[in-house]
Structures are given as C-alpha cells and as structure tokens.
Write a protein that holds these residues in place. Structure first.
Motif, PDB file in Angstrom:
ATOM      1  N   ASP A  70       0.833  -1.210   0.000  1.00  0.00           N
ATOM      2  CA  ASP A  70       0.000   0.000   0.000  1.00  0.00           C
ATOM      3  C   ASP A  70       0.868   1.260   0.000  1.00  0.00           C
ATOM      4  N   ALA A  71       1.868   1.254  -0.865  1.00  0.00           N
ATOM      5  CA  ALA A  71       2.784   2.391  -1.051  1.00  0.00           C
ATOM      6  C   ALA A  71       3.703   2.628   0.137  1.00  0.00           C
ATOM      7  N   THR A  72       3.636   1.767   1.161  1.00  0.00           N
ATOM      8  CA  THR A  72       4.518   1.885   2.319  1.00  0.00           C
ATOM      9  C   THR A  72       5.665   0.898   2.188  1.00  0.00           C
ATOM     10  N   PRO A  73       6.910   1.360   2.251  1.00  0.00           N
ATOM     11  CA  PRO A  73       8.036   0.438   2.096  1.00  0.00           C
ATOM     12  C   PRO A  73       8.222  -0.451   3.318  1.00  0.00           C
ATOM     13  N   THR A  74       8.493  -1.704   3.099  1.00  0.00           N
ATOM     14  CA  THR A  74       8.878  -2.639   4.162  1.00  0.00           C
ATOM     15  C   THR A  74      10.233  -3.218   3.786  1.00  0.00           C
ATOM     16  N   PHE A  75      11.060  -3.471   4.777  1.00  0.00           N
ATOM     17  CA  PHE A  75      12.439  -3.871   4.533  1.00  0.00           C
ATOM     18  C   PHE A  75      12.708  -5.260   5.084  1.00  0.00           C
ATOM     19  N   ARG A  76      13.429  -6.041   4.334  1.00  0.00           N
ATOM     20  CA  ARG A  76      13.835  -7.375   4.747  1.00  0.00           C
ATOM     21  C   ARG A  76      15.349  -7.469   4.624  1.00  0.00           C
ATOM     22  N   ALA A  77      15.986  -7.901   5.688  1.00  0.00           N
ATOM     23  CA  ALA A  77      17.446  -7.991   5.714  1.00  0.00           C
ATOM     24  C   ALA A  77      17.888  -9.437   5.833  1.00  0.00           C
ATOM     25  N   GLU A  78      18.866  -9.817   5.040  1.00  0.00           N
ATOM     26  CA  GLU A  78      19.458 -11.149   5.114  1.00  0.00           C
ATOM     27  C   GLU A  78      20.620 -11.088   6.106  1.00  0.00           C
ATOM     28  N   VAL A  79      20.304 -11.369   7.366  1.00  0.00           N
ATOM     29  CA  VAL A  79      21.248 -11.148   8.457  1.00  0.00           C
ATOM     30  C   VAL A  79      22.008 -12.433   8.779  1.00  0.00           C
ATOM     31  N   PRO A  80      23.322 -12.353   8.967  1.00  0.00           N
ATOM     32  CA  PRO A  80      24.083 -13.524   9.407  1.00  0.00           C
ATOM     33  C   PRO A  80      23.507 -14.099  10.691  1.00  0.00           C
ATOM     34  N   GLY A  81      23.341 -15.416  10.706  1.00  0.00           N
ATOM     35  CA  GLY A  81      22.696 -16.057  11.844  1.00  0.00           C
ATOM     36  C   GLY A  81      23.390 -15.827  13.156  1.00  0.00           C
ATOM     37  N   TYR A  82      24.720 -15.738  13.159  1.00  0.00           N
ATOM     38  CA  TYR A  82      25.429 -15.591  14.433  1.00  0.00           C
ATOM     39  C   TYR A  82      25.113 -14.260  15.105  1.00  0.00           C
ATOM     40  N   ILE A  83      24.814 -13.220  14.307  1.00  0.00           N
ATOM     41  CA  ILE A  83      24.460 -11.923  14.898  1.00  0.00           C
ATOM     42  C   ILE A  83      23.117 -12.019  15.611  1.00  0.00           C
ATOM     43  N   LEU A  84      22.161 -12.674  14.978  1.00  0.00           N
ATOM     44  CA  LEU A  84      20.847 -12.823  15.603  1.00  0.00           C
ATOM     45  C   LEU A  84      20.909 -13.739  16.813  1.00  0.00           C
ATOM     46  N   ARG A  85      21.698 -14.792  16.726  1.00  0.00           N
ATOM     47  CA  ARG A  85      21.800 -15.706  17.864  1.00  0.00           C
ATOM     48  C   ARG A  85      22.444 -15.025  19.055  1.00  0.00           C
ATOM     49  N   ASN A  86      23.415 -14.158  18.802  1.00  0.00           N
ATOM     50  CA  ASN A  86      24.039 -13.430  19.909  1.00  0.00           C
ATOM     51  C   ASN A  86      23.028 -12.540  20.616  1.00  0.00           C
ATOM     52  N   ILE A 116      13.761   8.213   4.587  1.00  0.00           N
ATOM     53  CA  ILE A 116      13.219   7.250   3.623  1.00  0.00           C
ATOM     54  C   ILE A 116      12.233   7.952   2.688  1.00  0.00           C
ATOM     55  N   LYS A 117      11.324   8.728   3.240  1.00  0.00           N
ATOM     56  CA  LYS A 117      10.337   9.432   2.430  1.00  0.00           C
ATOM     57  C   LYS A 117      10.998  10.438   1.497  1.00  0.00           C
ATOM     58  N   TRP A 126      12.286   3.039  -3.942  1.00  0.00           N
ATOM     59  CA  TRP A 126      13.387   2.658  -3.062  1.00  0.00           C
ATOM     60  C   TRP A 126      13.996   1.360  -3.574  1.00  0.00           C
ATOM     61  N   SER A 127      15.266   1.394  -3.890  1.00  0.00           N
ATOM     62  CA  SER A 127      15.932   0.225  -4.455  1.00  0.00           C
ATOM     63  C   SER A 127      16.512  -0.652  -3.353  1.00  0.00           C
ATOM     64  N   ASP A 128      16.864  -1.889  -3.733  1.00  0.00           N
ATOM     65  CA  ASP A 128      17.567  -2.778  -2.815  1.00  0.00           C
ATOM     66  C   ASP A 128      19.002  -2.274  -2.669  1.00  0.00           C
ATOM     67  N   HIS A 129      19.546  -2.390  -1.456  1.00  0.00           N
ATOM     68  CA  HIS A 129      20.877  -1.856  -1.195  1.00  0.00           C
ATOM     69  C   HIS A 129      21.637  -2.772  -0.248  1.00  0.00           C
ATOM     70  N   ASP A 130      22.962  -2.611  -0.250  1.00  0.00           N
ATOM     71  CA  ASP A 130      23.784  -3.140   0.819  1.00  0.00           C
ATOM     72  C   ASP A 130      23.830  -2.112   1.935  1.00  0.00           C
ATOM     73  N   TYR A 131      23.920  -2.616   3.161  1.00  0.00           N
ATOM     74  CA  TYR A 131      24.005  -1.758   4.332  1.00  0.00           C
ATOM     75  C   TYR A 131      25.212  -2.162   5.173  1.00  0.00           C
ATOM     76  N   ILE A 132      25.712  -1.219   5.931  1.00  0.00           N
ATOM     77  CA  ILE A 132      26.810  -1.465   6.868  1.00  0.00           C
ATOM     78  C   ILE A 132      26.210  -1.757   8.241  1.00  0.00           C
ATOM     79  N   MET A 133      26.527  -2.917   8.805  1.00  0.00           N
ATOM     80  CA  MET A 133      26.005  -3.278  10.123  1.00  0.00           C
ATOM     81  C   MET A 133      26.912  -2.716  11.217  1.00  0.00           C
ATOM     82  N   LEU A 134      26.278  -2.078  12.200  1.00  0.00           N
ATOM     83  CA  LEU A 134      27.000  -1.447  13.295  1.00  0.00           C
ATOM     84  C   LEU A 134      26.343  -1.769  14.629  1.00  0.00           C
TER      85      LEU A 134
END
Length: 375
Positions: A70-86, A116-117, A126-134
């Motif tokens: 509905d014109a609202t962007p939603t984001f999905r990140a492919e996150v390394p499992g070890y970061i989420l497990r930590n 974002i807007k 809004w295109s797909d991008h790489d992001y820096i994790m911090l």
C-alpha cells in the motif's frame, strides 16, 4: 549452523536516529544498519585500533531488500545467523527490547522515516541496497537520550563542488559551527515530568547562537533531577580529552562531516527515587509563585537570591542521597561517509585547516561541559 548462514528478518526504521542523511534501520536489539557508502565501509574495514574506543563496533555488510505494501516500504534484511543468535541469547537484550516496545513515547521525531520518504520522493522508488552493520549504541538503554553534534568549523570535504562549498561555508560561518566548531545536528531527550520525548533536528540547530547551544547542552544533562550528573559529565570530559589527544596526533584520516554522539539512559538517570520525588514536590509546592524563568534556573541548578540555600539542599540531596541505579553517559564518533585518507588528499592545506577546526570544536565542547558542572 555455521557462521555463513543467514536469516531473513524485518528491518525497521531506527526510531533513535536523530540526524544524518543516510537511512538507518534496526535489525536486532544490538544491531543497526546504515546505507552503504564506500568511504565509510573502507574506514570501518581498516579502522585503527586506537579509534575503536570512540566508534561503534563494526559487524560487516548486510543485504536489505525493499517491498511496497500500500505504497509503504517494508524492509527485509538477510542477516548472518550468528548476529541474531548473539542477540537472542542475551537475556538483558530480550528484556530491554520487550520493555522498550511497551514504552515507546510520544515526541520521538522519526528522522529515519523522514529520510526514507525524502529519498523515495527524489528517486521515485526505493531500491535494494547493501548496508553497513554497526553496534546499536543505545540498544540496551530503556529511554535513550541522544545528542548529535556536528564537529568542525567547516562542513565541506574534497568531494564538494566549488559552488556548494561557498554556500556551505557561508552557512557554517554564520552558525555555531563557525564560532564554536560544534553545531546541534539532532537530539531527543526523555522527560520524566511529561513522560515523553523532546526532539530537535538539524534545522533547529542552524538557528542556535552560542548562548542557545550552551543552554541545550545544559538542558540535556540537567534533565529534571538527574543523579550523579557531575560524575557522568566528568566521564565524558575525560573521554573528550583522550579523543582530542588522539585526533591531534594521528596522521591517517581527515574526518570531514563526522559527528559526535553523546548519549545516556534517561530512564535510569532521570527517574528519581521516592525521597527525591517527595523533596522535589515539597519544594515545588512551597514556591508556586516562582516565575517560569526562576524555575528554569532551579532545574539547571543555577541558584540565586534568598532561595539559594534551600535549593542547594535539594540539589545536593538529589546528587548524594539517592541509591537509584545510574546509567552511564558516553560518546562516540559517527558518520565517516566523507572521511578521507590524508595521503589521498590533494588540497592538503585545506585538510589541515579543517582538522584544526575539529580540534577547536572539541576544545570548546570540553570547556562548555566543564562550565556546566562548575556552575
């Protein structure tokens, strides 16, 4: 599961982003991600050991995809499992995350969503991008109070066009960047009395003169009846001295466009114990005829006139008699999208001039903070 496995999670606009142009998303309680910039990526990949104390912990790259509902962007990140497990394995992160979800307050200016807007409006999609994790510097804080200060007397780098450079330099010269070497880039501060946030953005920062910026810094730390404020500000001053020493001797980078982030937990620091509340309420009831200006002077511990002794008693009780847990104030350098190696800088003289402006700003910030706790 190995270190190379990934898991797709929802990435949400980071509600505690208070400034900057690059969109920031939160992918776990302890991890945020920032839109990829090659210079920033190279900086974090090769960060000197002596700067790690003053920068967010770098966690690598992550791919983020955008969908529209509905014109609202939603984001999905492919996150390394070890970061989420930590994150999931840390009970304190889980507790703090649940608490914050229940206690998100009004007054938060969602700067990340505004970015974002803005980008969608300018690009159309809004295109797909790489992001820096911090590291999420405020991930463990219940009510983060955050102040983003742009450092330096000049705000242009080696990649700025001559026309843009003239415009930015003129604007900086007529702001606290030119006079103090520091400027408010963004802030939000939890206020116990109203149980919500006070937020300021960079546009407000451009309007401040020296006195206004000093008042904002005082307000940020003397936020209601904050306990151990002298100790917390003294800790920050000590770190600023170390940072000033490092930046004055290092010979690798020019930190064009970098900012200094100051932060503490407003819930722990600003929540008085019962004794403090009773004393503060009694003091307020006994002085209901005070003007707003007079009350403001009390809140910044600037006592005058006949009430000096009575207010001093309340102030000292708040600082020394309370056994409440106190969150620690801290600082980090952030924003390295325009950081450049000195060896690559063609206009070396301009870089030296900029560096002197950064050191000038840090020295002024130290002096202002010292005057706050001495007053």
């Amino acid at each position: 599961m190995g270190k190379d496995d990934t898991e797709v999670v929802t990435a949400r606009p980071f509600i505690h982003q208070v400034g900057g142009r690059a969109v920031m998303l939160e992918i776990s309680p302890g991890t945020i991600c920032k839109l990829y910039n090659d210079r920033e990526f190279q900086f974090y990949e090769n960060i000197p050991e002596y700067l790690k104390e003053f920068t967010p912990h770098y966690k690598g790259l992550v791919s983020v995809k955008c969908n529209y509902d509905d014109a609202t962007p939603t984001f999905r990140a492919e996150v390394p499992g070890y970061i989420l497990r930590n994150s999931r394995g840390d009970p304190s992160c889980q507790h703090e995350s649940r608490a914050k979800l229940k206690e998100v307050k009004t007054g938060l200016a969602n700067w990340s969503m505004l970015c974002i807007k803005r980008d969608i409006k300018s690009r159309g999609v809004w295109s797909d991008h790489d992001y820096i994790m911090l590291e999420n510097l405020v991930g463990s804080l219940r009510m983060p109070c955050i102040l983003d200060l742009k450092i330096g007397t000049k705000q242009t780098g080696d990649d700025t066009s001559e026309e843009d450079k003239k415009l930015r330099e003129h604007r900086s010269a007529n702001s606290t960047s030119g006079t103090l070497g520091i400027r408010l880039s963004g802030m939000h501060m939890y206020q116990m009395e109203s149980d919500n946030y006070l937020s300021h953005n960079k546009h407000y920062g451009w309007t401040l003169d020296e006195a206004g910026l000093r008042q904002v810094l005082r307000q940020f730390f003397y936020n209601c009846c904050i306990t151990n404020v002298r100790r917390e500000v003294t800790r920050i001053i000590s770190k600023l001295h170390r940072l000033h020493s490092i930046l004055s001797t290092q010979d690798l980078h020019y930190f064009f466009g970098s900012s200094l982030l100051l932060f503490y937990d407003g819930y722990k620091n600003n929540r008085p114990c019962d004794g403090q509340l009773n004393d503060a309420n009694a003091f307020s009831a006994a002085n209901t005829d005070q003007s707003a200006e007079d009350l403001n002077e009390y809140s910044s511990c600037d006592q005058k006139g006949d009430r000096r002794e009575e207010r001093s008693c309340v102030k000292e009780h708040c600082r020394t008699e309370c056994s409440c847990e106190t969150g620690k104030a801290d600082i980090r350098l952030i924003d390295f999208g325009r950081t450049v190696l000195k060896s690559d800088m063609k206009e070396r003289s301009y870089g030296v001039e900029f560096e002197e402006g950064v050191l000038f700003g840090l020295a002024n910030l130290i002096n202002i903070l010292q005057s706050i706790i001495d007053s």
